[in-house]
Motif scaffolding. Structure first.
Motif, PDB file in Angstrom:
ATOM      1  N   ALA A  14       0.824  -1.212   0.000  1.00  0.00           N
ATOM      2  CA  ALA A  14       0.000   0.000   0.000  1.00  0.00           C
ATOM      3  C   ALA A  14       0.859   1.263   0.000  1.00  0.00           C
ATOM      4  CB  ALA A  14      -0.937  -0.005   1.216  1.00  0.00           C
ATOM      5  N   ARG A  70       3.917   1.465  -1.288  1.00  0.00           N
ATOM      6  CA  ARG A  70       4.504   1.550  -2.635  1.00  0.00           C
ATOM      7  C   ARG A  70       3.487   2.136  -3.618  1.00  0.00           C
ATOM      8  NH1 ARG A  70       6.266  -4.007  -4.511  1.00  0.00           N
ATOM      9  NH2 ARG A  70       7.701  -2.920  -5.921  1.00  0.00           N
ATOM     10  N   ASP A  71       2.228   1.731  -3.482  1.00  0.00           N
ATOM     11  CA  ASP A  71       1.175   2.311  -4.329  1.00  0.00           C
ATOM     12  C   ASP A  71       1.061   3.817  -4.106  1.00  0.00           C
ATOM     13  OD1 ASP A  71       0.447  -0.085  -5.545  1.00  0.00           O
ATOM     14  OD2 ASP A  71      -1.118  -0.530  -4.065  1.00  0.00           O
ATOM     15  N   GLU A 123       1.798   6.779  -6.849  1.00  0.00           N
ATOM     16  CA  GLU A 123       0.769   7.741  -7.226  1.00  0.00           C
ATOM     17  C   GLU A 123       1.292   9.171  -7.077  1.00  0.00           C
ATOM     18  OE1 GLU A 123      -2.502   9.691  -8.499  1.00  0.00           O
ATOM     19  OE2 GLU A 123      -1.995   7.566  -8.748  1.00  0.00           O
ATOM     20  N   ASP A 171       5.160   2.869 -12.038  1.00  0.00           N
ATOM     21  CA  ASP A 171       4.106   2.235 -11.251  1.00  0.00           C
ATOM     22  C   ASP A 171       4.748   1.647  -9.997  1.00  0.00           C
ATOM     23  OD1 ASP A 171       5.139  -0.364 -11.863  1.00  0.00           O
ATOM     24  OD2 ASP A 171       4.025  -0.332 -13.745  1.00  0.00           O
ATOM     25  N   ALA A 172       3.921   1.044  -9.140  1.00  0.00           N
ATOM     26  CA  ALA A 172       4.401   0.574  -7.842  1.00  0.00           C
ATOM     27  C   ALA A 172       5.481  -0.490  -7.964  1.00  0.00           C
ATOM     28  CB  ALA A 172       3.229   0.038  -7.025  1.00  0.00           C
TER      29      ALA A 172
END
Length: 385
Positions: free
Chosen positions: A62, A64-65, A69, A79-80
């Protein structure tokens, strides 16, 4: 018998100065410490037991997401899967050095630059190539000439640079990206201060976001905005570099502190992080302005400087080159004042004997005024003052 690398191992002057700055009554402009009143004890309510177990080397999914973002909002194409959570962004510098540097490997740096990066690169045996830093970015003629020497990578701090506080303008960011792409030289972009912006007109779009061909590593941290003691930073890397950096991370510490990651993520998801940043900027903008005014009053005829549009530091160049700030430091410490002399921020040690770095975020207004008066007095008393 220790390795030959240890012969290149040097102590960190800033850590030595910070140790001296712990003495009672000491006024410290030395470190990049956040204001104490911005550090709040985290709320540990709801901590899941799972964060006390071993976790993924890449970091909490979460978090990394969330980092990916934020990076996309800055303009990075990522991206992650390209995000690696670090034990402070300093670990990213170490991982890059392990990945890229053999004894004699050329590495292209700004002059001045972050002294702990210099410490790491020298430890692994790098041949540090310096490009002078001007008001709005590096000397582009020198930058192009150093790229012709085929460095393994270029390490740059384009946004509120440490130690100078300078911010590359759009033209320099575009030009640096174009030169790196043309030479296909890897960029390591260190960006710990980007959220501490006091002049919104600064272009803060990462140079990594402008690259089309050159590989890149982007370094960020939550130390400057939340709490340095959590030691939570991150890197985002080109897809071809990420697996190698991940393996190096696994060989270093398996994974970063999961409790620290959980606390950071909680602030991002449930805390008023934008409001916190706004309050932080207001506080630091006020302290920057106070130091600028005090410098003008106490050192107006003794030094020159650029008021930083963001970050945590003023970079002073003394008007009289005969004043060696490294020699001045022990005298200042005796009188209860700490600062960072300029010399350690340069690959070539003698390059900045008459420069110094001053931090404005940590001192309260009264201490700031007393410290500036004391610094002015010390400089006027110096033989070349």
């Amino acid at each position: 018998m220790v390795s030959r690398r240890v012969e290149r191992l040097t102590s960190s002057l800033i850590r030595d100065v910070l140790a001296a700055a712990q003495r009672p009554g000491m006024i410290s402009f030395a470190g990049g410490l956040p204001a104490s009143e911005t550090l709040q004890l985290p709320d540990f309510a709801g901590v899941p037991a799972s964060v006390l177990q071993y976790g993924p080397s890449e970091g909490e999914p979460a978090l990394r997401d969330a980092v990916a973002e934020q990076a996309r909002q800055m303009g990075l194409r990522c991206d992650a899967s390209q995000v690696l959570i670090l034990t402070g962004s300093q670990q990213g510098i170490d991982l890059v050095a392990k990945l890229m540097i053999d004894p004699g490997t050329p590495v292209l740096l700004e002059a001045p630059t972050y002294l702990a990066a210099l410490q790491s690169f020298h430890f692994f045996g790098a041949d540090c190539l310096a490009t002078p830093l001007e008001a709005n970015g590096p000397d582009l003629v020198q930058f192009r000439a150093q790229l012709a020497r085929r460095p393994a990578f270029s390490y740059l701090i384009p946004t509120f640079q440490n130690p100078s506080g300078r911010c590359y303008d759009r033209a320099h960011r575009d030009a640096v990206a174009a030169e790196l792409d043309a030479a296909q030289v890897m960029l390591v972009e260190d960006d710990p201060y980007r959220e501490l912006v006091y002049d919104p007109s600064c272009d803060r779009t990462p140079i990594c976001a402008r690259l089309e061909r050159a590989p890149w590593v982007y370094l960020g941290t939550f130390s400057k905005t939340l709490a340095p003691g959590l030691r939570v930073g991150y890197l985002i890397a080109s897809p071809e570099l990420f697996p190698l950096l991940l393996r190096l991370k696994q060989a270093s510490d398996l994974h970063s502190n999961r409790l620290g990651q959980w606390l950071v993520l909680r602030q991002l998801e449930q805390g008023d992080y934008p409001g916190h940043l706004a309050r932080l900027r207001a506080l630091y903008r006020d302290r920057r302005d106070q130091m600028h005014a005090a410098l003008s009053a106490e050192l107006g005829g003794l030094a020159h400087w650029q008021c930083p549009p963001g970050g945590l530091f003023f970079w002073l160049q003394l008007n009289h080159e005969g004043v060696d700030t490294r020699t001045l430091l022990p005298k200042a410490l005796e009188r209860g004042l700490a600062f960072m002399p300029g010399e350690p921020f340069f690959p070539a040690a003698p390059a900045a004997a008459s420069a110094m770095r001053l931090n404005f975020s940590h001192s309260d207004p009264a201490s700031l005024q007393r410290g500036m008066a004391l610094l002015g007095q010390l400089l006027r008393e110096s033989p070349a003052g």
